[in-house]
Write a protein that holds these residues in place. Structure first.
Motif, PDB file in Angstrom:
ATOM      1  N   TRP A 141      13.225  -5.961  17.409  1.00 42.53           N
ATOM      2  CA  TRP A 141      13.001  -5.091  16.251  1.00 42.53           C
ATOM      3  C   TRP A 141      14.046  -5.307  15.175  1.00 42.53           C
ATOM      4  CZ3 TRP A 141      17.139  -1.950  15.394  1.00 42.53           C
ATOM      5  CH2 TRP A 141      17.995  -1.716  16.474  1.00 42.53           C
ATOM      6  N   VAL A 142      13.661  -4.980  13.946  1.00 40.14           N
ATOM      7  CA  VAL A 142      14.575  -5.010  12.804  1.00 40.14           C
ATOM      8  C   VAL A 142      14.334  -3.772  11.945  1.00 40.14           C
ATOM      9  CG1 VAL A 142      14.725  -7.518  12.687  1.00 40.14           C
ATOM     10  CG2 VAL A 142      13.046  -6.342  11.313  1.00 40.14           C
ATOM     11  N   VAL A 143      15.391  -3.341  11.262  1.00 42.87           N
ATOM     12  CA  VAL A 143      15.287  -2.309  10.246  1.00 42.87           C
ATOM     13  C   VAL A 143      15.667  -2.980   8.932  1.00 42.87           C
ATOM     14  CG1 VAL A 143      16.200  -0.115   9.410  1.00 42.87           C
ATOM     15  CG2 VAL A 143      15.818  -0.449  11.848  1.00 42.87           C
ATOM     16  N   LEU A 144      14.864  -2.743   7.904  1.00 41.39           N
ATOM     17  CA  LEU A 144      15.013  -3.406   6.619  1.00 41.39           C
ATOM     18  C   LEU A 144      15.065  -2.361   5.529  1.00 41.39           C
ATOM     19  CD1 LEU A 144      14.747  -6.008   4.831  1.00 41.39           C
ATOM     20  CD2 LEU A 144      12.285  -5.685   4.996  1.00 41.39           C
ATOM     21  N   ASP A 145      16.051  -2.468   4.626  1.00 42.54           N
ATOM     22  CA  ASP A 145      16.089  -1.577   3.459  1.00 42.54           C
ATOM     23  C   ASP A 145      14.991  -1.967   2.485  1.00 42.54           C
ATOM     24  OD1 ASP A 145      18.187   0.142   4.126  1.00 42.54           O
ATOM     25  OD2 ASP A 145      19.714  -1.205   3.311  1.00 42.54           O
ATOM     26  N   LEU A 146      14.327  -0.973   1.911  1.00 44.45           N
ATOM     27  CA  LEU A 146      13.241  -1.242   0.968  1.00 44.45           C
ATOM     28  C   LEU A 146      13.649  -0.837  -0.437  1.00 44.45           C
ATOM     29  CD1 LEU A 146      10.295   0.055   3.153  1.00 44.45           C
ATOM     30  CD2 LEU A 146      10.942  -2.293   2.721  1.00 44.45           C
TER      31      LEU A 146
ATOM     32  N   ASN B 169      12.639   7.029   4.873  1.00 48.36           N
ATOM     33  CA  ASN B 169      13.838   7.033   4.027  1.00 48.36           C
ATOM     34  C   ASN B 169      14.104   5.672   3.387  1.00 48.36           C
ATOM     35  OD1 ASN B 169      14.226   9.707   4.765  1.00 48.36           O
ATOM     36  ND2 ASN B 169      15.564   9.163   6.464  1.00 48.36           N
ATOM     37  N   ARG B 170      13.070   5.073   2.830  1.00 51.78           N
ATOM     38  CA  ARG B 170      13.156   3.779   2.143  1.00 51.78           C
ATOM     39  C   ARG B 170      13.687   2.671   3.046  1.00 51.78           C
ATOM     40  NH1 ARG B 170      11.061   3.561  -2.338  1.00 51.78           N
ATOM     41  NH2 ARG B 170      12.066   1.637  -2.943  1.00 51.78           N
TER      42      ARG B 170
ATOM     43  N   GLU C  87       0.835  -1.210   0.000  1.00 48.47           N
ATOM     44  CA  GLU C  87       0.000   0.000   0.000  1.00 48.47           C
ATOM     45  C   GLU C  87       0.864   1.252   0.000  1.00 48.47           C
ATOM     46  OE1 GLU C  87      -2.857   0.115   3.191  1.00 48.47           O
ATOM     47  OE2 GLU C  87      -3.513  -1.948   2.780  1.00 48.47           O
ATOM     48  N   TRP C  88       2.002   1.177   0.668  1.00 53.91           N
ATOM     49  CA  TRP C  88       2.903   2.330   0.747  1.00 53.91           C
ATOM     50  C   TRP C  88       3.827   2.438  -0.464  1.00 53.91           C
ATOM     51  CZ3 TRP C  88       4.611   1.397   6.504  1.00 53.91           C
ATOM     52  CH2 TRP C  88       3.558   1.732   7.348  1.00 53.91           C
ATOM     53  N   GLY C  89       3.722   1.495  -1.399  1.00 52.43           N
ATOM     54  CA  GLY C  89       4.497   1.562  -2.627  1.00 52.43           C
ATOM     55  C   GLY C  89       5.799   0.779  -2.617  1.00 52.43           C
ATOM     56  N   TYR C  90       6.027  -0.055  -1.639  1.00 56.34           N
ATOM     57  CA  TYR C  90       7.239  -0.860  -1.561  1.00 56.34           C
ATOM     58  C   TYR C  90       6.901  -2.285  -1.968  1.00 56.34           C
ATOM     59  CZ  TYR C  90       8.727   2.999   1.445  1.00 56.34           C
ATOM     60  OH  TYR C  90       9.022   4.234   1.950  1.00 56.34           O
ATOM     61  N   ARG C  91       7.469  -2.756  -3.075  1.00 57.08           N
ATOM     62  CA  ARG C  91       7.169  -4.106  -3.542  1.00 57.08           C
ATOM     63  C   ARG C  91       8.408  -4.981  -3.650  1.00 57.08           C
ATOM     64  NH1 ARG C  91       2.066  -4.849  -5.039  1.00 57.08           N
ATOM     65  NH2 ARG C  91       0.810  -2.996  -5.344  1.00 57.08           N
ATOM     66  N   GLN C  92       9.584  -4.416  -3.550  1.00 53.56           N
ATOM     67  CA  GLN C  92      10.800  -5.181  -3.796  1.00 53.56           C
ATOM     68  C   GLN C  92      11.314  -5.960  -2.585  1.00 53.56           C
ATOM     69  OE1 GLN C  92      10.224  -2.016  -4.103  1.00 53.56           O
ATOM     70  NE2 GLN C  92      11.813  -0.747  -3.221  1.00 53.56           N
ATOM     71  N   ALA C  93      10.831  -5.729  -1.390  1.00 54.08           N
ATOM     72  CA  ALA C  93      11.362  -6.397  -0.194  1.00 54.08           C
ATOM     73  C   ALA C  93      10.375  -7.412   0.378  1.00 54.08           C
ATOM     74  CB  ALA C  93      11.719  -5.358   0.859  1.00 54.08           C
TER      75      ALA C  93
END
Length: 155
Positions: A150-155, A105-106, A68-74
């Motif tokens: 918690w995790v932080v993931l690049d999108l 920030n992606r 929904e937020w526009g992130y499809r690659q991750a």
């Protein structure tokens, strides 16, 4: 001059409805963990029953919201990380699990909270596994409201 005595006693103010509570004692412990707060970014959260099926449900919800937020690659990394976070929280033995998601920030922040007290922080094995699955950063802490991973993931 005639002395007159009243027929009733003088009126007294009513007692307070709630007694004042005494100040809280200083425990001498470290400052309590600050409640999680996400500002100036999109965020979502879900509360689930602590059951084996919760990991899949949370994973689908997180991936759907990222779409929904526009992130499809991750998709795959977000799915695997969310499942592992929720399985860890379910394994803590509480009655419910909450999952929190935010982006900036992606990058996506995915957090699971077990709501089970008396736990220790996660061991390095779990954190290494999260890193292998694609986490840029990860961590764990505990407090009165349970263990948070918690995790932080690049999108």
């Amino acid at each position: 001059m005639v002395d007159h005595t009243p027929d009733h006693p003088p009126k007294t103010p009513p007692p307070p409805k709630r007694p004042l509570s005494p100040p809280r004692p200083e425990t001498g412990l470290a400052e309590p963990r600050v409640r999680m707060e996400m500002r100036n970014r999109r965020a979502a959260n879900w509360t689930l029953e602590a059951a084996p099926w919760s990991a899949g449900k949370a994973s689908r919800a997180v991936v759907s919201r990222l779409h929904e937020w526009g992130y499809r690659q991750a998709d795959q990394a977000a799915s695997y990380l969310t499942e592992l976070l929720v399985r860890t929280a379910v394994g803590d033995g509480g009655k419910r699990v909450s999952v929190h998601l935010a982006d900036q920030n992606r990058q996506a922040l995915i957090v699971s909270l077990s709501h089970q007290t008396g736990l220790t922080v996660c061991d390095d094995t779990l954190l290494r596994e999260l890193a292998v699955l694609g986490a840029v950063s990860c961590g764990s802490d505990t407090a009165e409201d349970g263990r948070r991973v918690w995790v932080v993931l690049d999108l």
